[in-house]
Design a protein around this motif. Structure first.
Motif, mmCIF file in Angstrom:
data_model
loop_
_atom_site.group_PDB
_atom_site.id
_atom_site.type_symbol
_atom_site.label_atom_id
_atom_site.label_comp_id
_atom_site.label_asym_id
_atom_site.label_seq_id
_atom_site.Cartn_x
_atom_site.Cartn_y
_atom_site.Cartn_z
ATOM 1 N N GLU A 188 -1.199 -4.436 0.720
ATOM 2 C CA GLU A 188 -0.068 -4.113 -0.148
ATOM 3 C C GLU A 188 0.905 -3.170 0.558
ATOM 4 O OE1 GLU A 188 0.485 -3.315 -4.821
ATOM 5 O OE2 GLU A 188 -0.855 -1.888 -3.846
ATOM 6 N N LEU A 189 0.387 -2.169 1.262
ATOM 7 C CA LEU A 189 1.247 -1.264 2.022
ATOM 8 C C LEU A 189 2.009 -2.008 3.109
ATOM 9 C CD1 LEU A 189 -1.171 1.787 2.400
ATOM 10 C CD2 LEU A 189 0.913 1.715 1.021
ATOM 11 N N PHE A 190 1.323 -2.949 3.766
ATOM 12 C CA PHE A 190 1.943 -3.738 4.829
ATOM 13 C C PHE A 190 3.091 -4.586 4.284
ATOM 14 C CE2 PHE A 190 2.063 -7.581 7.554
ATOM 15 C CZ PHE A 190 2.347 -6.972 8.775
ATOM 16 N N GLU A 191 2.859 -5.208 3.117
ATOM 17 C CA GLU A 191 3.893 -6.038 2.494
ATOM 18 C C GLU A 191 5.119 -5.218 2.109
ATOM 19 O OE1 GLU A 191 2.040 -8.014 -0.764
ATOM 20 O OE2 GLU A 191 0.764 -9.270 0.512
ATOM 21 N N LYS A 192 4.899 -3.940 1.778
ATOM 22 C CA LYS A 192 6.005 -3.057 1.387
ATOM 23 C C LYS A 192 6.648 -2.370 2.593
ATOM 24 C CE LYS A 192 4.187 -2.054 -3.245
ATOM 25 N NZ LYS A 192 3.658 -0.997 -4.152
ATOM 26 N N GLY A 193 6.104 -2.619 3.788
ATOM 27 C CA GLY A 193 6.660 -2.020 4.991
ATOM 28 C C GLY A 193 6.344 -0.550 5.165
ATOM 29 N N LYS A 194 5.287 -0.070 4.499
ATOM 30 C CA LYS A 194 4.914 1.345 4.574
ATOM 31 C C LYS A 194 4.105 1.605 5.843
ATOM 32 C CE LYS A 194 6.692 2.418 0.552
ATOM 33 N NZ LYS A 194 5.868 2.837 -0.575
ATOM 34 N N LYS A 195 4.305 2.803 6.398
ATOM 35 C CA LYS A 195 3.541 3.212 7.579
ATOM 36 C C LYS A 195 3.089 4.656 7.411
ATOM 37 C CE LYS A 195 5.777 0.220 11.019
ATOM 38 N NZ LYS A 195 6.478 0.182 12.328
ATOM 39 N N ALA A 241 -6.452 2.711 8.706
ATOM 40 C CA ALA A 241 -6.916 2.028 9.915
ATOM 41 C C ALA A 241 -6.657 0.530 9.792
ATOM 42 C CB ALA A 241 -8.401 2.298 10.134
ATOM 43 N N LYS A 242 -6.881 -0.022 8.599
ATOM 44 C CA LYS A 242 -6.621 -1.443 8.372
ATOM 45 C C LYS A 242 -5.114 -1.727 8.387
ATOM 46 C CE LYS A 242 -10.895 -2.517 5.918
ATOM 47 N NZ LYS A 242 -11.537 -3.041 4.692
ATOM 48 N N LEU A 243 -4.318 -0.773 7.886
ATOM 49 C CA LEU A 243 -2.870 -0.937 7.956
ATOM 50 C C LEU A 243 -2.413 -0.940 9.421
ATOM 51 C CD1 LEU A 243 -0.133 -1.096 6.490
ATOM 52 C CD2 LEU A 243 -0.098 1.421 6.499
ATOM 53 N N TRP A 244 -2.958 -0.018 10.216
ATOM 54 C CA TRP A 244 -2.653 0.012 11.658
ATOM 55 C C TRP A 244 -3.020 -1.315 12.305
ATOM 56 C CZ3 TRP A 244 -6.209 -0.592 15.614
ATOM 57 C CH2 TRP A 244 -5.728 -0.365 16.910
ATOM 58 N N ALA A 245 -4.170 -1.873 11.922
ATOM 59 C CA ALA A 245 -4.620 -3.151 12.485
ATOM 60 C C ALA A 245 -3.658 -4.281 12.132
ATOM 61 C CB ALA A 245 -6.025 -3.469 11.989
ATOM 62 N N LEU A 246 -3.134 -4.255 10.909
ATOM 63 C CA LEU A 246 -2.185 -5.294 10.500
ATOM 64 C C LEU A 246 -0.900 -5.220 11.327
ATOM 65 C CD1 LEU A 246 -2.619 -5.155 6.612
ATOM 66 C CD2 LEU A 246 -3.193 -7.086 8.100
ATOM 67 N N TYR A 247 -0.396 -4.014 11.538
ATOM 68 C CA TYR A 247 0.829 -3.854 12.317
ATOM 69 C C TYR A 247 0.608 -4.221 13.792
ATOM 70 C CZ TYR A 247 3.822 -1.803 8.762
ATOM 71 O OH TYR A 247 4.617 -1.613 7.649
#
Length: 253
Positions: A188-195, A241-247
């Motif tokens: 969800e964070l990835f879809e919203k472009g959050k980092k 960590a999963k958000l970092w992996a997605l990016y």
């Protein structure tokens, strides 16, 4: 008494469903939206004359909004399959719904956690309030894929008696949910472009633990309180960590 529709979303909740449904026989209808259970969940729901519907799961907010749309009555009680309405809470809700005029569009229910066999009597998880009883004319769930909440346009009230939360029966089940929730949250964070800086999150672990263990009162909940605080403090680290992996186009479990 105002008529109440209880709505529940399920997926392989056979171990919890009967305990949950036993405490809901006073509701005017029980709507179950299932996303493909392969255990005995649906058989148990049929025993209790639930109105069963299927919907592919695309996020908690969307799933719960769909369940609410199926309710025949204006007043909706949202319960998770691992929750139980206590007898005292049932009587309190009936008392409120029996009033000729209602001043409120929604009611917050206090929820107490059971974790690894222990009821948390202290701290944040002992009586955490959630808006779960509401008039669908004035509100509904947000569309968030995870950590969705009910938003109502009108006055709300806190009830006193408890909703009992039997969320985790084992550490295996805890980490199954932990993995699922952190994945959905990162997506969800990835879809919203959050980092967010993964390094900053990792070095913040002592702060998270201090808050979860001491400030949130879990120091008084024994070994289970320590484990809850410890695991809760790892949650944001795993999520980011999963958000970092997605990016970085790494595989995310």
């Amino acid at each position: 008494m105002k008529k109440i529709s209880c709505v529940i979303i399920t997926f392989n909740e056979g171990r919890n469903s009967r305990r949950c449904l036993e405490a809901l026989n006073w509701c005017d209808e029980i709507i179950v939206v299932d996303s493909g259970s392969t255990d005995e969940t649906l058989l148990i729901c049929k025993e209790y004359n639930c109105k069963i519907h299927y919907k592919n799961f695309n996020g908690y907010g969307e799933q719960k909004r769909f369940a609410v749309s199926l309710a025949e009555n204006d007043w909706v009680l949202k319960i998770d399959a691992d929750e139980v309405v206590s007898e005292a809470l049932k009587n309190e809700i009936i008392s409120e719904m029996s009033k000729s005029e209602l001043e409120f569009a929604g009611y917050y229910l206090p929820r107490s956690l059971f974790f690894l066999g222990r009821r948390f009597k202290y701290g944040k998880e002992s009586k955490e309030y959630y808006l779960r009883l509401f008039n669908k004319k004035y509100g509904n769930f947000s569309e968030d894929k995870i950590h969705e909440k009910v938003i109502v346009n009108g006055r709300t009230k806190k009830l006193n008696d408890e909703l009992l939360h039997y969320s985790y029966t084992s550490l295996y089940q805890y980490f199954e949910k932990f993995n699922s929730y952190t994945t959905k949250a990162s997506e969800e964070l990835f879809e919203k472009g959050k980092k967010k800086s993964l390094v900053l999150t990792m070095v913040s672990f002592p702060v998270y633990f201090f808050k979860n263990y001491f400030l949130n009162g879990n120091v008084l909940n024994g070994k289970q309180g320590f484990l809850w605080a410890l695991f809760s403090s790892f949650y944001p680290i795993v999520k980011y960590a999963k958000l970092w992996a997605l990016y970085n186009k790494k595989p995310v479990p």
